[in-house]
Design an enzyme around this catalytic site. Structure first.
Site, PDB file in Angstrom:
ATOM      1  N   GLY A 263       0.816  -1.337  -0.131  1.00 20.74           N
ATOM      2  CA  GLY A 263       0.238  -0.348   0.027  1.00 20.74           C
ATOM      3  C   GLY A 263       1.112   1.142  -0.658  1.00 20.74           C
ATOM      4  O   GLY A 263       0.412   2.389  -0.582  1.00 20.74           O
ATOM      5  N   CYS A 264       2.196   1.089   0.925  1.00 19.86           N
ATOM      6  CA  CYS A 264       2.944   2.430   0.898  1.00 19.86           C
ATOM      7  C   CYS A 264       3.326   2.386  -0.601  1.00 19.86           C
ATOM      8  O   CYS A 264       3.677   4.035  -0.591  1.00 19.86           O
ATOM      9  CB  CYS A 264       3.492   2.149   1.978  1.00 19.86           C
ATOM     10  SG  CYS A 264       2.933   2.173   3.530  1.00 19.86           S
TER      11      CYS A 264
END
Length: 150
Positions: free
Chosen positions: A45-46
């Site tokens: 996600g990051c």
């Protein structure tokens, strides 16, 4: 939710991925800031969020904004993350989570995962947008819309 819209940006000083000091007050009066807090380098996600900011980086810079990512990862981790994904913006290391606390970015998921929030600060140092969401999507679009409305 973190620091509310209309709040003054907290004063903070952190080191970037190259070991240089970044002082928030140095930017007041000069340029709007897009500050995104994210949980951890190299997580799916990051990585998606950072790459989305990378892909729209020119849109932000054309609008005169400076993009800054902050997590508790080390400068070395940030340097590797930035290099691997060709990130053109500053990544700040907040190992003691002081800036995270100043911006009131709370942990999520049973208090185990650092929160994901994005703030837009105008050139006067006032928060004009705050967006919270654990999913990486939405952060760039909301920040870009806020920057274009300045």
């Amino acid at each position: 939710m973190g620091l509310p819209v209309g709040s003054p940006m907290p004063e903070f000083s952190l080191k970037d991925q190259e070991g240089n000091w970044f002082h928030s007050n140095d930017h007041v009066g000069k340029a709007p800031l897009v500050i995104f807090f994210y949980p951890k380098d190299f997580t799916p996600g990051c990585t998606a969020e950072a790459c989305a900011f990378r892909d729209h980086y020119e849109d932000f810079t054309e609008a005169g904004a400076l993009v800054v990512g902050i997590s508790s990862d080390s400068q070395d981790s940030h340097r590797s993350f930035s290099k691997r994904h060709r990130l053109p913006f500053i990544l700040l290391s907040d190992p003691d989570r002081k800036a995270r606390k100043q911006f009131r970015v709370e942990n999520r998921f049973l208090n185990l995962l650092p929160g994901r929030e994005t703030f837009v600060v105008d050139r006067n140092g006032v928060v004009v947008m705050a967006f919270e969401g654990m999913r990486a999507s939405g952060h760039v679009q909301n920040a870009l819309k806020a920057i274009k409305n300045l």
